[in-house]
Design a protein around this motif. Structure first.
Motif, short mmCIF file in Angstrom:
data_model
loop_
_atom_site.label_atom_id
_atom_site.label_comp_id
_atom_site.label_asym_id
_atom_site.label_seq_id
_atom_site.Cartn_x
_atom_site.Cartn_y
_atom_site.Cartn_z
N ILE A 5 0.86 -1.19 0.00
CA ILE A 5 0.00 0.00 0.00
C ILE A 5 0.89 1.23 0.00
O ILE A 5 1.77 1.36 0.84
CB ILE A 5 -0.92 0.05 1.24
CG1 ILE A 5 -1.79 -1.20 1.34
CG2 ILE A 5 -1.80 1.30 1.20
CD1 ILE A 5 -2.59 -1.28 2.63
N SER A 6 0.66 2.11 -0.96
CA SER A 6 1.40 3.37 -1.03
C SER A 6 0.42 4.51 -1.27
O SER A 6 -0.33 4.50 -2.26
CB SER A 6 2.44 3.32 -2.16
OG SER A 6 3.09 4.57 -2.30
N GLY A 26 2.82 4.48 3.77
CA GLY A 26 3.10 3.29 2.99
C GLY A 26 3.42 2.12 3.91
O GLY A 26 3.94 2.31 5.01
N PHE A 27 3.09 0.91 3.46
CA PHE A 27 3.38 -0.29 4.24
C PHE A 27 3.92 -1.37 3.32
O PHE A 27 3.38 -1.61 2.24
CB PHE A 27 2.11 -0.81 4.93
CG PHE A 27 1.65 0.02 6.08
CD1 PHE A 27 2.29 -0.06 7.31
CD2 PHE A 27 0.58 0.89 5.94
CE1 PHE A 27 1.86 0.71 8.39
CE2 PHE A 27 0.13 1.66 7.01
CZ PHE A 27 0.79 1.58 8.23
N GLU A 28 4.97 -2.02 3.78
CA GLU A 28 5.48 -3.18 3.07
C GLU A 28 4.55 -4.37 3.29
O GLU A 28 3.81 -4.42 4.27
CB GLU A 28 6.89 -3.52 3.54
CG GLU A 28 7.93 -2.48 3.15
CD GLU A 28 9.34 -2.90 3.53
OE1 GLU A 28 9.49 -3.89 4.29
OE2 GLU A 28 10.30 -2.25 3.08
N GLY A 29 4.60 -5.32 2.38
CA GLY A 29 3.73 -6.48 2.45
C GLY A 29 4.12 -7.45 3.55
O GLY A 29 5.19 -7.36 4.14
N LEU A 62 -1.63 3.56 -4.60
CA LEU A 62 -1.18 2.37 -5.32
C LEU A 62 -1.34 1.13 -4.44
O LEU A 62 -0.99 1.15 -3.26
CB LEU A 62 0.29 2.50 -5.73
CG LEU A 62 0.66 3.64 -6.68
CD1 LEU A 62 2.17 3.69 -6.89
CD2 LEU A 62 -0.06 3.49 -8.02
N ILE A 63 -1.88 0.08 -5.02
CA ILE A 63 -1.98 -1.23 -4.37
C ILE A 63 -1.05 -2.17 -5.12
O ILE A 63 -1.29 -2.51 -6.28
CB ILE A 63 -3.42 -1.78 -4.41
CG1 ILE A 63 -4.41 -0.77 -3.78
CG2 ILE A 63 -3.49 -3.13 -3.72
CD1 ILE A 63 -4.17 -0.51 -2.31
N SER A 196 1.97 -3.42 12.69
CA SER A 196 2.09 -1.97 12.53
C SER A 196 0.75 -1.32 12.77
O SER A 196 -0.29 -1.98 12.73
CB SER A 196 2.59 -1.61 11.12
OG SER A 196 3.90 -2.08 10.90
N ILE A 197 0.80 -0.01 13.02
CA ILE A 197 -0.41 0.76 13.34
C ILE A 197 -0.45 2.02 12.48
O ILE A 197 0.57 2.68 12.25
CB ILE A 197 -0.40 1.17 14.83
CG1 ILE A 197 -0.47 -0.06 15.73
CG2 ILE A 197 -1.56 2.11 15.14
CD1 ILE A 197 -1.73 -0.86 15.61
N LEU A 198 -1.66 2.34 12.00
CA LEU A 198 -1.92 3.63 11.36
C LEU A 198 -3.10 4.26 12.08
O LEU A 198 -4.21 3.72 12.06
CB LEU A 198 -2.25 3.43 9.88
CG LEU A 198 -2.54 4.71 9.08
CD1 LEU A 198 -1.28 5.55 8.93
CD2 LEU A 198 -3.12 4.36 7.70
#
Length: 235
Positions: A5-6, A26-29, A62-63, A196-198
């Motif tokens: 996710i970006s 952004g998060f890495e997979g 972006l996905i 992780s947290i958003l």
């Protein structure tokens, strides 16, 4: 690992009301990500944008490197907060319906999961409790071999005794290397599974970090959440 996710400079308004304001993250997979925030924080709009249900926004989303659309929708399994099941559908009907739409759906596994969750195969959705409907929809989502699972309040109507079992089901049925983005108000019940947290408040990112970094102080995610939003929502 590339970002699954970006989001860069994302803004979304409904008329004169701005619900997302210049949001970037952004998060890495391969992670389980908690999307946290009170009602009205912008979480639902963000989820609808990520899943391609809302297209009139500014900024870049972006996905797995793809703009939300046909390609990204094939990569994402989405569990909405509200039921989408037709009232006439039985559990078996719902499984067959999803199997017709998605090549990555494991129908045999889904039928087995109905028994695991003790859901009657022939009971119609209109006679199911909210908790039963949520369990059925969770099965329909987690029996896909998706790259990204977006779960919006997956346990809102489930009794506390069933939550641990449902969390275990989510973890066991998650394909290796896949990512889960989970929006929830039940932070205390599920925070132990997050990587992780958003945190989002008033349409802005208030915190993005790994759970390890956030909890180094000895405080729980629920404690940090209360501290963040006691400040943000006090005016």
């Amino acid at each position: 690992m590339s970002e699954i996710i970006s989001v860069k400079n994302l803004s979304k308004s409904y008329g004169s009301q701005k619900v997302l304001s210049n949001v970037s993250f952004g998060f890495e997979g391969g992670q389980i990500i908690g999307l946290l925030g009170p009602n009205g924080s912008g979480k639902t709009s963000l989820i609808k944008i990520l899943t391609g249900l809302i297209n009139d926004y500014t900024g870049e989303v972006l996905i797995d490197g793809n703009k939300p659309g046909k390609i990204s929708k094939a990569l994402v399994a989405f569990l909405p907060e509200k039921t989408y099941l037709a009232s006439w559908m039985t559990a078996d009907d719902a499984v067959n319906y999803i199997a017709d739409f998605y090549d990555d759906f494991d129908k045999e596994k889904a039928m087995h999961m109905l028994d695991v969750f003790q859901l009657p195969h022939k009971q119609k959705a209109k006679t199911m409790s909210k908790g039963m409907q949520e369990k059925l929809q969770l099965i329909l989502v987690m029996c896909r071999n998706a790259k990204l699972y977006i779960l919006d309040e997956p346990m809102g109507g489930v009794d506390p005794a069933a939550r641990d079992f449902i969390l275990e089901t989510i973890l066991k049925n998650r394909p290796e290397g896949s990512t889960i983005l989970m929006s929830t108000h039940l932070i205390q019940d599920v925070e132990e599974i997050f990587d992780s947290i958003l945190m989002i408040g008033r349409g802005k990112v208030l915190m993005q970090d790994t759970v390890d970094n956030i909890t180094n102080s000895g405080k729980s995610i629920n404690d940090i959440f209360k501290e963040v939003f006691s400040v943000d929502w006090s005016f």
